[in-house]
Scaffold this motif. Structure first.
Motif, PDB file in Angstrom:
ATOM      1  N   PRO A 138       1.950  -8.458  -5.496  1.00  0.00           N
ATOM      2  CA  PRO A 138       2.982  -8.113  -6.479  1.00  0.00           C
ATOM      3  C   PRO A 138       2.643  -8.676  -7.851  1.00  0.00           C
ATOM      4  O   PRO A 138       1.860  -9.609  -7.984  1.00  0.00           O
ATOM      5  CB  PRO A 138       4.243  -8.771  -5.916  1.00  0.00           C
ATOM      6  N   ASP A 139       3.228  -8.064  -8.879  1.00  0.00           N
ATOM      7  CA  ASP A 139       3.075  -8.591 -10.226  1.00  0.00           C
ATOM      8  C   ASP A 139       3.636 -10.006 -10.248  1.00  0.00           C
ATOM      9  O   ASP A 139       4.527 -10.352  -9.471  1.00  0.00           O
ATOM     10  CB  ASP A 139       3.840  -7.731 -11.239  1.00  0.00           C
ATOM     11  N   ALA A 140       3.140 -10.823 -11.147  1.00  0.00           N
ATOM     12  CA  ALA A 140       3.607 -12.207 -11.249  1.00  0.00           C
ATOM     13  C   ALA A 140       5.115 -12.248 -11.439  1.00  0.00           C
ATOM     14  O   ALA A 140       5.661 -11.616 -12.330  1.00  0.00           O
ATOM     15  CB  ALA A 140       2.905 -12.907 -12.408  1.00  0.00           C
ATOM     16  N   GLY A 141       5.794 -12.967 -10.572  1.00  0.00           N
ATOM     17  CA  GLY A 141       7.237 -13.132 -10.681  1.00  0.00           C
ATOM     18  C   GLY A 141       8.045 -11.938 -10.221  1.00  0.00           C
ATOM     19  O   GLY A 141       9.262 -11.963 -10.245  1.00  0.00           O
ATOM     20  N   ALA A 142       7.388 -10.870  -9.798  1.00  0.00           N
ATOM     21  CA  ALA A 142       8.119  -9.674  -9.376  1.00  0.00           C
ATOM     22  C   ALA A 142       8.182  -9.624  -7.855  1.00  0.00           C
ATOM     23  O   ALA A 142       7.387 -10.230  -7.167  1.00  0.00           O
ATOM     24  CB  ALA A 142       7.422  -8.426  -9.903  1.00  0.00           C
ATOM     25  N   ASP A 143       9.123  -8.852  -7.374  1.00  0.00           N
ATOM     26  CA  ASP A 143       9.273  -8.697  -5.939  1.00  0.00           C
ATOM     27  C   ASP A 143       8.914  -7.268  -5.546  1.00  0.00           C
ATOM     28  O   ASP A 143       9.617  -6.632  -4.779  1.00  0.00           O
ATOM     29  CB  ASP A 143      10.724  -9.017  -5.549  1.00  0.00           C
ATOM     30  N   ARG A 144       7.816  -6.762  -6.111  1.00  0.00           N
ATOM     31  CA  ARG A 144       7.417  -5.379  -5.877  1.00  0.00           C
ATOM     32  C   ARG A 144       5.904  -5.256  -6.010  1.00  0.00           C
ATOM     33  O   ARG A 144       5.243  -6.159  -6.527  1.00  0.00           O
ATOM     34  CB  ARG A 144       8.106  -4.457  -6.869  1.00  0.00           C
ATOM     35  N   PRO A 145       5.329  -4.138  -5.562  1.00  0.00           N
ATOM     36  CA  PRO A 145       3.879  -3.937  -5.691  1.00  0.00           C
ATOM     37  C   PRO A 145       3.457  -3.835  -7.159  1.00  0.00           C
ATOM     38  O   PRO A 145       4.275  -3.569  -8.040  1.00  0.00           O
ATOM     39  CB  PRO A 145       3.630  -2.605  -4.977  1.00  0.00           C
ATOM     40  N   SER A 146       2.162  -4.014  -7.406  1.00  0.00           N
ATOM     41  CA  SER A 146       1.650  -3.954  -8.772  1.00  0.00           C
ATOM     42  C   SER A 146       1.784  -2.546  -9.347  1.00  0.00           C
ATOM     43  O   SER A 146       1.848  -1.547  -8.620  1.00  0.00           O
ATOM     44  CB  SER A 146       0.183  -4.373  -8.799  1.00  0.00           C
ATOM     45  N   LYS A 147       1.791  -2.465 -10.659  1.00  0.00           N
ATOM     46  CA  LYS A 147       1.899  -1.183 -11.357  1.00  0.00           C
ATOM     47  C   LYS A 147       0.704  -0.295 -11.021  1.00  0.00           C
ATOM     48  O   LYS A 147       0.851   0.912 -10.836  1.00  0.00           O
ATOM     49  CB  LYS A 147       1.981  -1.427 -12.864  1.00  0.00           C
ATOM     50  N   GLU A 148      -0.481  -0.903 -10.928  1.00  0.00           N
ATOM     51  CA  GLU A 148      -1.686  -0.143 -10.625  1.00  0.00           C
ATOM     52  C   GLU A 148      -1.587   0.538  -9.263  1.00  0.00           C
ATOM     53  O   GLU A 148      -1.963   1.693  -9.100  1.00  0.00           O
ATOM     54  CB  GLU A 148      -2.921  -1.048 -10.669  1.00  0.00           C
ATOM     55  N   LEU A 149      -1.065  -0.179  -8.266  1.00  0.00           N
ATOM     56  CA  LEU A 149      -0.926   0.401  -6.940  1.00  0.00           C
ATOM     57  C   LEU A 149       0.058   1.566  -6.954  1.00  0.00           C
ATOM     58  O   LEU A 149      -0.199   2.625  -6.377  1.00  0.00           O
ATOM     59  CB  LEU A 149      -0.472  -0.654  -5.929  1.00  0.00           C
ATOM     60  N   LEU A 150       1.170   1.391  -7.616  1.00  0.00           N
ATOM     61  CA  LEU A 150       2.163   2.463  -7.690  1.00  0.00           C
ATOM     62  C   LEU A 150       1.607   3.694  -8.392  1.00  0.00           C
ATOM     63  O   LEU A 150       1.871   4.834  -7.986  1.00  0.00           O
ATOM     64  CB  LEU A 150       3.428   1.965  -8.389  1.00  0.00           C
ATOM     65  N   GLU A 151       0.798   3.486  -9.440  1.00  0.00           N
ATOM     66  CA  GLU A 151       0.188   4.615 -10.133  1.00  0.00           C
ATOM     67  C   GLU A 151      -0.804   5.350  -9.232  1.00  0.00           C
ATOM     68  O   GLU A 151      -0.884   6.582  -9.250  1.00  0.00           O
ATOM     69  CB  GLU A 151      -0.494   4.142 -11.414  1.00  0.00           C
ATOM     70  N   GLU A 152      -1.561   4.616  -8.426  1.00  0.00           N
ATOM     71  CA  GLU A 152      -2.503   5.239  -7.499  1.00  0.00           C
ATOM     72  C   GLU A 152      -1.774   6.050  -6.439  1.00  0.00           C
ATOM     73  O   GLU A 152      -2.200   7.147  -6.083  1.00  0.00           O
ATOM     74  CB  GLU A 152      -3.386   4.176  -6.837  1.00  0.00           C
ATOM     75  N   VAL A 153      -0.671   5.524  -5.927  1.00  0.00           N
ATOM     76  CA  VAL A 153       0.121   6.249  -4.929  1.00  0.00           C
ATOM     77  C   VAL A 153       0.680   7.524  -5.534  1.00  0.00           C
ATOM     78  O   VAL A 153       0.608   8.610  -4.935  1.00  0.00           O
ATOM     79  CB  VAL A 153       1.252   5.358  -4.368  1.00  0.00           C
ATOM     80  N   LEU A 154       1.230   7.430  -6.741  1.00  0.00           N
ATOM     81  CA  LEU A 154       1.780   8.599  -7.414  1.00  0.00           C
ATOM     82  C   LEU A 154       0.694   9.645  -7.650  1.00  0.00           C
ATOM     83  O   LEU A 154       0.904  10.848  -7.410  1.00  0.00           O
ATOM     84  CB  LEU A 154       2.435   8.193  -8.733  1.00  0.00           C
ATOM     85  N   SER A 155      -0.472   9.207  -8.071  1.00  0.00           N
ATOM     86  CA  SER A 155      -1.583  10.129  -8.298  1.00  0.00           C
ATOM     87  C   SER A 155      -1.980  10.825  -6.998  1.00  0.00           C
ATOM     88  O   SER A 155      -2.227  12.032  -6.975  1.00  0.00           O
ATOM     89  CB  SER A 155      -2.770   9.362  -8.881  1.00  0.00           C
ATOM     90  N   GLY A 156      -2.026  10.080  -5.897  1.00  0.00           N
ATOM     91  CA  GLY A 156      -2.353  10.653  -4.603  1.00  0.00           C
ATOM     92  C   GLY A 156      -1.328  11.674  -4.146  1.00  0.00           C
ATOM     93  O   GLY A 156      -1.664  12.724  -3.597  1.00  0.00           O
ATOM     94  N   LEU A 157      -0.061  11.371  -4.351  1.00  0.00           N
ATOM     95  CA  LEU A 157       1.003  12.313  -3.977  1.00  0.00           C
ATOM     96  C   LEU A 157       0.923  13.598  -4.797  1.00  0.00           C
ATOM     97  O   LEU A 157       1.121  14.694  -4.254  1.00  0.00           O
ATOM     98  CB  LEU A 157       2.374  11.654  -4.135  1.00  0.00           C
ATOM     99  N   ARG A 158       0.628  13.451  -6.089  1.00  0.00           N
ATOM    100  CA  ARG A 158       0.494  14.646  -6.931  1.00  0.00           C
ATOM    101  C   ARG A 158      -0.676  15.504  -6.472  1.00  0.00           C
ATOM    102  O   ARG A 158      -0.609  16.729  -6.477  1.00  0.00           O
ATOM    103  CB  ARG A 158       0.316  14.240  -8.396  1.00  0.00           C
ATOM    104  N   ALA A 159      -1.767  14.859  -6.059  1.00  0.00           N
ATOM    105  CA  ALA A 159      -2.934  15.595  -5.598  1.00  0.00           C
ATOM    106  C   ALA A 159      -2.645  16.353  -4.307  1.00  0.00           C
ATOM    107  O   ALA A 159      -3.151  17.454  -4.095  1.00  0.00           O
ATOM    108  CB  ALA A 159      -4.104  14.630  -5.373  1.00  0.00           C
ATOM    109  N   LEU A 160      -1.795  15.803  -3.458  1.00  0.00           N
ATOM    110  CA  LEU A 160      -1.417  16.480  -2.211  1.00  0.00           C
ATOM    111  C   LEU A 160      -0.587  17.722  -2.467  1.00  0.00           C
ATOM    112  O   LEU A 160      -0.642  18.693  -1.722  1.00  0.00           O
ATOM    113  CB  LEU A 160      -0.625  15.520  -1.304  1.00  0.00           C
ATOM    114  N   ARG A 161       0.210  17.677  -3.521  1.00  0.00           N
ATOM    115  CA  ARG A 161       1.111  18.787  -3.857  1.00  0.00           C
ATOM    116  C   ARG A 161       0.346  19.990  -4.380  1.00  0.00           C
ATOM    117  O   ARG A 161       0.809  21.109  -4.293  1.00  0.00           O
ATOM    118  CB  ARG A 161       2.108  18.291  -4.903  1.00  0.00           C
ATOM    119  N   GLN A 162      -0.815  19.783  -4.929  1.00  0.00           N
ATOM    120  CA  GLN A 162      -1.564  20.879  -5.558  1.00  0.00           C
ATOM    121  C   GLN A 162      -2.322  21.709  -4.564  1.00  0.00           C
ATOM    122  O   GLN A 162      -2.727  21.516  -3.583  1.00  0.00           O
ATOM    123  CB  GLN A 162      -2.533  20.332  -6.606  1.00  0.00           C
TER     124      GLN A 162
END
Length: 95
Positions: free
Chosen positions: A71-95
């Motif tokens: 997680p990002d420092a002090g955050a209780d969630r995954p890093s921004k980079e990981l979330l962007e990669e997941v979103l990119s993967g989901l968009r690629a599946l939709r196409q």
């Protein structure tokens, strides 16, 4: 991968080297190579001894999390980079 003591004390049949390994790994996790270096053992010998202690439940293996899953420092969630990669993967599946 790192090895750490489980808290189960060495058995009476364990050698002094087994006992030193458990003692060393009680303070925290180390790789087998680091453990071998601290105890001045050959890595192959240390692998066998650690394997015996793993089988007996005295040690356990810990695999470190990939940096992207931390997680990002002090955050209780995954890093921004990981979330962007997941979103990119989901968009690629939709196409």
């Amino acid at each position: 991968m790192a090895v750490v003591a489980t808290g189960l004390p060495p058995a009476p049949h364990h050698t002094p080297v087994h006992q030193r390994i458990v003692s060393l790994l009680t303070g925290g996790a180390l790789t087998i190579s680091e453990t071998a270096a601290y105890l001045r053992l050959q890595t192959s010998v240390c692998k066998v001894l650690v394997s015996q202690l793993l089988d007996g439940g005295h040690l356990q293996v810990r695999v470190p999390a990939p940096v992207g899953l931390l997680p990002d420092a002090g955050a209780d969630r995954p890093s921004k980079e990981l979330l962007e990669e997941v979103l990119s993967g989901l968009r690629a599946l939709r196409q």
